[in-house]
Design a protein around this motif. Structure first.
Motif, PDB file in Angstrom:
ATOM      1  N   TRP A  88       0.927  -1.168  -0.041  1.00 18.44           N
ATOM      2  CA  TRP A  88       0.096  -0.039   0.095  1.00 18.44           C
ATOM      3  C   TRP A  88       0.895   1.175  -0.017  1.00 18.44           C
ATOM      4  O   TRP A  88       0.507   2.261  -0.546  1.00 18.44           O
ATOM      5  N   LEU A  89       1.862   1.240   0.704  1.00 18.46           N
ATOM      6  CA  LEU A  89       2.714   2.281   0.676  1.00 18.46           C
ATOM      7  C   LEU A  89       3.352   2.622  -0.620  1.00 18.46           C
ATOM      8  O   LEU A  89       3.434   3.622  -1.124  1.00 18.46           O
ATOM      9  N   MET A  90       3.965   1.647  -1.242  1.00 16.59           N
ATOM     10  CA  MET A  90       4.521   1.701  -2.642  1.00 16.59           C
ATOM     11  C   MET A  90       3.589   2.216  -3.665  1.00 16.59           C
ATOM     12  O   MET A  90       3.865   2.728  -4.600  1.00 16.59           O
ATOM     13  N   ALA A  91       2.354   1.593  -3.496  1.00 16.29           N
ATOM     14  CA  ALA A  91       1.251   2.152  -4.404  1.00 16.29           C
ATOM     15  C   ALA A  91       1.044   3.565  -4.477  1.00 16.29           C
ATOM     16  O   ALA A  91       0.873   4.418  -5.232  1.00 16.29           O
ATOM     17  N   GLY A  92       1.109   4.096  -3.111  1.00 14.15           N
ATOM     18  CA  GLY A  92       0.801   5.665  -2.953  1.00 14.15           C
ATOM     19  C   GLY A  92       2.166   6.463  -3.227  1.00 14.15           C
ATOM     20  O   GLY A  92       1.942   7.390  -3.832  1.00 14.15           O
ATOM     21  N   ALA A  93       3.271   5.727  -2.980  1.00 13.81           N
ATOM     22  CA  ALA A  93       4.464   6.391  -3.459  1.00 13.81           C
ATOM     23  C   ALA A  93       4.436   6.530  -5.107  1.00 13.81           C
ATOM     24  O   ALA A  93       4.963   7.525  -5.509  1.00 13.81           O
TER      25      ALA A  93
END
Length: 254
Positions: A88-93
């Motif tokens: 989820w973090l990398m999707a937002g990044a």
């Protein structure tokens, strides 16, 4: 780096955001691990906070938002009660990186700092990541290091925005140290700054050599982490009024 970000600067900032996001995601294995430098948080809260901050920046930039909006007001793409994870973090990044690459730096948007342009956001997002990557490393027993040139820019980004952090000004005013000065001196790079505590809790600062009521010397990385409350003054070389330095740092960190 000045407050006007060039195309070269912007590309470098975006590249570092990409690197720091990946570094933080790689550390986010067991989300139940406590994060001592963020009291009450585990990795789950840390990752959720950073990912929500990315989505906040995207919302402001894509929506060309002109009025104050805080990260908690922006949809998280998480089910109610759920925390973010590395994916989820990398999707937002990824969404943040795409937005930063395609947004005119001169676009007028809301920020909480002094620069009401899109160019304010990449620098803020980078140092949000740098500090929280350090939080994650400290939680795992890893000594965080920030490259000197990045840390120098981070110190100046912190000082550039601090006068506009309204939630810090009141506690600083209550310290009763108006007129006090603190000098920072990087031992491994060309970086010196003097902070002057002004009225109503506001600060001013200037680069260059000067004598302060308190002075602290250390690597640029350690000075950046010191300002954010992730390094103790005990780990650096301190001259002058140590009590002033300790109380000011504890109040100013955000």
């Amino acid at each position: 780096m000045t407050d006007r970000v060039t195309d070269h600067d912007a590309r470098a900032l975006i590249s570092r955001i990409e690197t720091e996001s990946a570094r933080l995601a790689a550390l986010a294995g067991d989300l139940s691990v406590p994060v001592p430098t963020c009291p009450g948080w585990t990795f789950a809260e840390l990752i959720t906070h950073v990912g929500q901050t990315h989505r906040w920046a995207v919302h402001v930039l894509r929506g060309q938002v002109q009025e104050r909006i805080w990260s908690r007001q922006v949809p998280s793409d998480l089910a109610e009660g759920r925390s973010g994870d590395a994916d989820w973090l990398m999707a937002g990044a990824a969404e943040l990186l795409d937005t930063l690459r395609t947004t005119d730096p001169e676009l007028a948007v809301w920020t909480w700092g002094p620069d009401r342009r899109a160019s304010w956001w990449p620098r803020r997002m980078l140092f949000e990541l740098v500090i929280h990557r350090a939080d994650a490393e400290l939680a795992l027993g890893i000594d965080p290091v920030v490259p000197a040139e990045v840390a120098i820019d981070g110190v100046e980004e912190f000082l550039h925005n601090l006068p506009y952090a309204s939630w810090v000004a009141r506690p600083l005013a209550e310290l009763g140290v108006e007129g006090a000065t603190i000098h920072l001196h990087a031992s491994d790079a060309d970086g010196e700054w003097t902070i002057t505590q002004g009225p109503a809790g506001k600060i001013s600062w200037a680069p260059g050599h000067a004598k302060g009521d308190a002075a602290v010397q250390g690597t640029a990385s350690d000075l950046l982490l010191l300002l954010y409350g992730r390094r103790s003054p005990e780990a650096l070389t301190v001259h002058g009024d140590r009590d002033l330095l300790t109380r000011w740092l504890a109040t100013a960190a955000f």
